[in-house]
Design an enzyme around this catalytic site. Structure first.
Site, PDB file in Angstrom:
ATOM      1  N   ASP A  25       7.954  -2.721 -67.238  1.00 29.90           N
ATOM      2  CA  ASP A  25       7.291  -1.320 -68.154  1.00 29.90           C
ATOM      3  C   ASP A  25       6.301  -1.334 -68.319  1.00 29.90           C
ATOM      4  O   ASP A  25       5.060  -1.406 -68.394  1.00 29.90           O
ATOM      5  CB  ASP A  25       8.248  -1.318 -69.284  1.00 29.90           C
ATOM      6  CG  ASP A  25       8.120  -0.353 -69.980  1.00 29.90           C
ATOM      7  OD1 ASP A  25       7.838   1.175 -69.396  1.00 29.90           O
ATOM      8  OD2 ASP A  25       8.698  -0.263 -70.882  1.00 29.90           O
ATOM      9  N   HIS A  42       2.911   4.070 -61.044  1.00 23.50           N
ATOM     10  CA  HIS A  42       4.466   3.537 -60.078  1.00 23.50           C
ATOM     11  C   HIS A  42       3.990   2.825 -58.720  1.00 23.50           C
ATOM     12  O   HIS A  42       3.986   1.904 -58.527  1.00 23.50           O
ATOM     13  CB  HIS A  42       5.314   4.380 -59.726  1.00 23.50           C
ATOM     14  CG  HIS A  42       5.750   5.358 -61.104  1.00 23.50           C
ATOM     15  ND1 HIS A  42       6.289   4.073 -62.289  1.00 23.50           N
ATOM     16  CD2 HIS A  42       6.492   6.442 -61.324  1.00 23.50           C
ATOM     17  CE1 HIS A  42       7.193   4.945 -62.695  1.00 23.50           C
ATOM     18  NE2 HIS A  42       6.934   6.980 -62.445  1.00 23.50           N
ATOM     19  N   LEU A 136      13.295 -18.451 -51.968  1.00 21.95           N
ATOM     20  CA  LEU A 136      13.711 -17.126 -53.395  1.00 21.95           C
ATOM     21  C   LEU A 136      14.687 -16.142 -53.090  1.00 21.95           C
ATOM     22  O   LEU A 136      14.592 -15.384 -51.650  1.00 21.95           O
ATOM     23  CB  LEU A 136      12.013 -16.454 -53.163  1.00 21.95           C
ATOM     24  CG  LEU A 136      11.933 -15.668 -54.815  1.00 21.95           C
ATOM     25  CD1 LEU A 136      11.803 -16.635 -55.684  1.00 21.95           C
ATOM     26  CD2 LEU A 136      10.833 -14.945 -54.516  1.00 21.95           C
TER      27      LEU A 136
HETATM   28  C1  FPP Z   1       8.557   1.402 -66.321  1.00 22.11           C
HETATM   29  O1  FPP Z   1       7.379   2.231 -65.858  1.00 22.11           O
HETATM   30  C2  FPP Z   1       8.264   1.307 -64.242  1.00 22.11           C
HETATM   31  C3  FPP Z   1       9.606   2.072 -63.736  1.00 22.11           C
HETATM   32  C4  FPP Z   1      10.586   3.362 -64.219  1.00 22.11           C
HETATM   33  C5  FPP Z   1       9.722   2.378 -62.122  1.00 22.11           C
HETATM   34  C6  FPP Z   1       9.615   0.613 -61.735  1.00 22.11           C
HETATM   35  C7  FPP Z   1       9.019   1.236 -60.398  1.00 22.11           C
HETATM   36  C8  FPP Z   1       7.859   0.402 -59.997  1.00 22.11           C
HETATM   37  C9  FPP Z   1       7.343  -1.088 -60.051  1.00 22.11           C
HETATM   38  C10 FPP Z   1       8.157   0.468 -58.700  1.00 22.11           C
HETATM   39  C11 FPP Z   1       7.910  -0.832 -57.371  1.00 22.11           C
HETATM   40  C12 FPP Z   1       9.199  -1.785 -57.661  1.00 22.11           C
HETATM   41  C13 FPP Z   1      10.023  -1.769 -56.559  1.00 22.11           C
HETATM   42  C14 FPP Z   1      11.313  -3.050 -56.429  1.00 22.11           C
HETATM   43  C15 FPP Z   1       9.130  -1.782 -54.992  1.00 22.11           C
HETATM   44  P1  FPP Z   1       7.449   3.740 -66.606  1.00 22.11           P
HETATM   45  O2  FPP Z   1       7.473   4.409 -65.933  1.00 22.11           O
HETATM   46  O3  FPP Z   1       8.610   3.735 -67.795  1.00 22.11           O
HETATM   47  O4  FPP Z   1       6.594   3.829 -67.794  1.00 22.11           O
HETATM   48  P2  FPP Z   1       6.086   4.466 -69.015  1.00 22.11           P
HETATM   49  O5  FPP Z   1       7.262   2.974 -70.277  1.00 22.11           O
HETATM   50  O6  FPP Z   1       4.985   3.949 -69.818  1.00 22.11           O
HETATM   51  O7  FPP Z   1       6.462   5.862 -69.336  1.00 22.11           O
END
Ligand code: FPP
Length: 249
Positions: A25, A42, A136
C-alpha cells in the site's frame, strides 16, 4: 491438506515466517507527496516487488503472496487502472526469464477472467513456464477479493453436493481451504501492510486466521529489501500461541 493447522504446528517462538503475505500500500501517496503522478509510485513499486522476491528465499521465506489489484480497485480512475494493467503485463513479460532462472514459481489468485485478454494470456504463460520451480512460490493476487474467493469456493462445493459427489458432512476446514484459490498452499504466517494503514481490506480473510500482522510506516516504494529483512526479524521475537496459553508450549 493445505492449512497450517493450529493444532498441528509447534507453538512458541518461531524460526521465521515461511509464508509472508504483503498488502503493498501507499504507491499513490508516495508519488503525490513528491508532486508526481500516482502512476510514478506504481512504477517504483515494481522495483520493490523485484527486491522482495529476490531476497525472500535468503530470509527463509518459501511462499510470498502479493496483493497487486483488488476487486475494489476497479473504482479507481480509468487512466490509473489502465496504467496498472499495462504495468502488470510488462512486468510479467520482462521478468519471466529472470524468475524462472531464480527457480521461482508464480501463480495468480483471483478472477483472471475479469482482466484484459492480453494480460490473461501472459499470466497463463508465466504460470505454465514456472510451474516446476521450487525455490520460492510467489502468489500474485490480481483482481482478487477474499469474500468473492470464499463465495466462489462455496458455490463450487455446493455444486459438488448437488451432483452427489460430495457428502455435506465431509465438508471440513481442509475441504474449504482446498477449494480456495490458495488450495495446496499453507496459510500465511505473517501479513505485512505498508503505508501505516491498519486494515485487512478483503485480503486472505480465511487464510490469515492465525497470522501475525506487521503494519509498517513506509509506503511500498520505500519498502526496501533491508526493511523487509527487518520486518521478518521482528516476527522472530513474537510468540504464536494459536489460541493456547504460553505454558502449554
Ligand atoms: C497500492 O498503492 C498499490 C496498488 C494498488 C498496486 C500495486 C502494484 C504494484 C506495487 C506494482 C507492481 C506489482 C506487481 C505484482 C508487478 P495505492 O495506489 O493504493 O496507494 P495509496 O493508498 O497511496 O493510494
Amino acid at each position: 491438506m493445505s492449512r497450517s493447522k493450529p493444532d498441528g504446528q509447534a507453538r512458541g517462538t518461531p524460526a521465521g515466517p515461511r509464508h509472508v503475505a504483503i498488502i503493498m500500500d501507499g504507491n499513490g501517496r508516495w508519488a503525490e507527496r513528491r508532486g508526481q503522478p500516482r502512476t510514478v509510485g506504481h512504477h517504483r513499486g515494481v522495483e520493490r516487488v523485484r527486491d522482495v522476491i529476490t531476497i525472500a528465499p535468503d530470509l527463509g521465506v518459501e511462499t510470498l503472496t502479493l496483493f497487486a489489484f483488488s476487486t475494489e480497485n476497479w473504482r479507481r480512475p480509468h487512466y490509473e487502472v489502465s496504467v496498472l494493467m499495462r504495468l502488470f503485463k510488462r512486468y510479467i513479460i520482462r521478468e519471466v526469464d529472470e524468475l524462472d532462472l531464480q527457480d521461482v514459481r508464480v501463480r495468480f489468485l483471483g478472477e483472471s477472467e475479469g482482466l484484459p485478454a492480453d494480460l490473461q494470456r501472459v499470466m497463463a504463460q508465466m504460470e505454465e513456464r514456472t510451474a516446476g520451480n521450487r525455490r520460492l512460490t510467489v502468489q500474485v493476487a490480481l483482481n482478487y477479493g477474499a469474500r468473492r474467493e470464499i463465495t466462489r469456493a462455496t458455490q463450487q462445493l455446493a455444486a459438488e453436493v448437488a451432483a452427489g459427489r460430495l457428502d455435506p458432512a465431509a465438508i471440513d476446514e481442509d475441504v474449504i481451504s482446498d477449494a480456495l484459490d490458495t488450495g495446496g498452499i499453507a496459510d500465511p504466517d505473517l501479513v505485512i501492510r505498508t503505508s501505516g494503514e491498519q486494515r485487512i481490506s478483503n485480503f486472505l480473510l480465511w487464510q490469515a486466521a492465525y497470522a501475525e500482522f506487521a503494519f509498517v510506516e513506509d509506503c511500498w516504494p520505500d519498502f526496501t529489501a533491508e526493511r523487509f529483512a527487518e520486518t521478518i526479524a521482528s516476527y522472530g521475537t513474537r510468540e504464536r500461541r494459536f489460541g493456547a496459553v504460553a505454558s502449554q508450549g
